[in-house]
Enzyme design. Structure first.
Site, PDB file in Angstrom:
ATOM      1  N   LYS A   1      36.850  49.980  46.742  1.00 55.24           N
ATOM      2  CA  LYS A   1      35.832  50.954  46.364  1.00 55.24           C
ATOM      3  C   LYS A   1      34.459  50.461  46.811  1.00 55.24           C
ATOM      4  CE  LYS A   1      34.351  53.815  42.510  1.00 55.24           C
ATOM      5  NZ  LYS A   1      34.709  54.282  41.156  1.00 55.24           N
TER       6      LYS A   1
ATOM      7  N   ASP B   1      35.870  55.177  25.121  1.00 51.17           N
ATOM      8  CA  ASP B   1      36.141  56.388  25.908  1.00 51.17           C
ATOM      9  C   ASP B   1      37.610  56.459  26.304  1.00 51.17           C
ATOM     10  OD1 ASP B   1      35.465  58.800  27.095  1.00 51.17           O
ATOM     11  OD2 ASP B   1      34.930  57.888  29.005  1.00 51.17           O
TER      12      ASP B   1
END
Length: 580
Positions: free
Chosen positions: A116, A213
């Site tokens: 990434k 989350d």
């Protein structure tokens, strides 16, 4: 079924019939354990369970690369020396405002990885700080059920670099897509999935870290049933002397999986129970195939929670610190709890009893991850030796949270984290060397050109059309779903057994909406909304949104601006205004 013990024996027999594949899995798992801080051996029961396949949406293979282009497209992705030559790039699998992600192969191990590239990391100090936090947490939290950073490329300049290249293990999909693609998951799947999540959560909470989350999209999945928690961009390490208001001012919550105490700043100190609630919501979604509490707003969220659990007891109400939230819940019409056996029909009673403990309205009544793992539901899986704990993270690791950082401050801190993956350079850094980045060749400059080439081809579709994915969080591969987000295929009434699980390797037929959506993509017609709001939903390095997300009429995320709210108490103001 008593937690599926009898079928586990069947899985074990199936495993013994597959000795060749089983031995390969065991050896790979051994390499993983050796490279991490944990000594967690793959138990035969778990290896047997992981040999039972599930459907994961598959990516099309890229178009063959012409031989005369291979050198420019793949072979020269990195420089011919140093760390860069370790990875052979295959294709771009995601692109967005943050940067681009490419699938690659580690030439030394043969392992597939996701690389990434994060562009302009330091454009916004807040996003850079979040990236720093996640890089640090993923280094400190090494566990078989947590996504792993394999490597971070050394930048060519210590004080001027702008981009970061992070190498992750590559997973096939995420739990959100697995739930949608599989309408025949069995009780054994539910049990094994929940076991892995609680095992990871036990380790995370032992480190005094709250994920904050947890949701199906932030849980990576492979077809062998392996799950890994990702996206620690909102996670925090909790220390006793940290003010609660400061700890939560930047909280961007996912409403559908948000604990009730976070819907109105109910209690003075938040606990790991907020993650336990999220796990309970995920478990319920596994059982039914649909979100349990799809609230349209904060008030509706509280309403549907109390519709199932009943109104809170007077004891719970008395402990709510926020006056407006306490008054709202006190004036709510009296509701009686719905028996879970009525809500979740034909479900293992042991599973429902545990679910009730995970979804207790009052956080003090929820089980901890460690307590949940000891529940009779996991009688056939529980093994303390493969459920590691750890010491709390040192407060010194997050000293930067206590001061206002400049871009240069964050750049230096991220550089220090990158050096953790370059031991020789780290030694020089600790000695005070100023020119260490020039002592070690960096492939980033050539790497940039190769990424630019791949991005250009990606946009032109020369390496195969990118697959459609409504919610793309990488390094996950992108997969397609139907427009309404749910699998419309009718379930069969056939008996579900270990043999049928073993055959679930082919994705089910798409719904009519999904077929139309897919044909539109093949014809070059797309309906994506390239909005910055979609891109900025997460600054996470392990699960950033990389393609546009179509607006949902009932969004699951609430965005709480620190400037607008000042503290999480602002949620209670929202509740009061919406109720009036």
């Amino acid at each position: 079924m008593g937690g599926g013990g009898t079928l586990v024996d069947g899985f074990r027999r199936l495993f013994h019939r597959r000795t060749a594949s089983g031995s390969n899995q065991s050896s790979n798992a051994g390499e993983e354990a050796a490279s991490s801080d944990l000594e967690v051996a793959d138990d035969p029961d778990l290896v047997a369970l992981r040999s039972i396949r599930i459907r994961v949406p598959k990516r099309k293979m890229p178009l063959p690369v012409e031989s005369h282009k291979k050198n420019t497209v793949e072979m020269e992705f990195f420089t011919e020396y140093g760390e860069a030559s370790q990875y052979q790039i295959q294709e771009v699998i995601g692109k967005g405002s943050y940067g681009v992600v490419a699938a690659a192969v580690d030439t030394r191990t043969g392992e597939r990885v996701a690389i990434k590239k994060i562009n302009d990391v330091f454009e916004h100090v807040s996003d850079a700080t979040r990236i720093l936090r996640e890089i640090k947490l993923l280094r400190l939290l090494r566990h078989p059920d947590i996504v792993e950073i394999k490597h971070i490329m050394l930048p060519p300049s210590r004080r001027e670099f702008q981009d970061i290249y992070v190498v992750f293990e590559l997973m096939e999909s995420d739990l959100h897509q697995v739930i949608r693609a599989n309408d025949d998951l069995t009780p054994e799947h539910y049990q094994f999935f929940l076991y892995q999540l609680l095992r990871a959560l036990k380790y995370i909470h032992a480190a005094n870290v709250f994920h904050r989350d947890l949701k199906p999209k932030n849980i990576l999945a492979n077809s062998d049933c392996k799950l890994k928690i990702c996206d620690f961009g909102l996670a925090r390490a909790s220390f006793n002397d940290a003010p609660s208001a400061i700890f939560w001012t930047d909280y961007v919550a996912t409403r559908w999986y948000r604990a009730p105490e976070l819907c109105g700043s109910f209690f003075s100190k938040y606990t790991p129970a907020i993650d336990i609630w999220s796990i309970g919501c995920i478990f319920a979604e596994l059982l039914t195939g649909r979100p349990l509490f799809p609230g349209k707003n904060v008030v509706h969220q509280l309403d549907i929670i109390t519709d199932l659990l009943g109104t809170p007891s007077s004891e719970t109400l008395s402990r709510i610190r926020n006056e407006k939230a306490r008054r709202y819940l006190s004036t709510m019409r009296k509701k009686h709890a719905v028996p879970f056996s009525q809500k979740f029909r034909n479900t293992d009673p042991l599973a429902l009893r545990l679910l009730e403990r995970l979804l207790a309205f009052d956080p003090k009544d929820r089980s901890s991850a460690e307590e949940a793992l000891a529940d009779p539901y996991f009688a056939s899986l529980a093994n303390v030796e493969r459920e590691p704990s750890r010491h709390p993270i040192s407060k010194l690791e997050f000293e930067f949270e206590r001061r206002k950082l400049t871009k240069d401050d964050v750049r230096e801190l991220i550089y220090r984290e990158i050096l953790e993956y370059h031991p020789q350079m780290l030694q020089e850094y600790m000695k005070g060397g100023e020119q260490i980045s020039f002592l070690y060749p960096s492939g980033v400059d050539r790497f940039k050109r190769q990424f630019a080439h791949l991005e250009e081809n990606y946009s032109k579709g020369e390496r195969g059309s990118p697959l459609q994915r409504k919610h793309a969080s990488l390094p996950r591969e992108r997969v397609g779903v139907s427009k309404d987000g749910y699998n419309q295929q009718n379930t069969n009434d056939q008996e579900r057994s270990a043999d049928s699980v073993a055959r679930t390797t082919v994705s089910p037929p798409m719904s009519q909406d999904a077929q139309q959506h897919g044909s539109a993509g093949q014809n070059g017609v797309t309906s994506t909304d390239l909005s910055s709001r979609s891109y900025l939903k997460s600054a996470s390095i392990s699960a950033s949104k990389c393609v546009a997300v179509k607006d949902n009429k009932e969004p699951e995320d609430d965005y709480i601006s620190e400037e607008m709210e000042g503290s999480v108490d602002g949620l209670s103001e929202q509740v009061s205004r919406m109720h009036s």
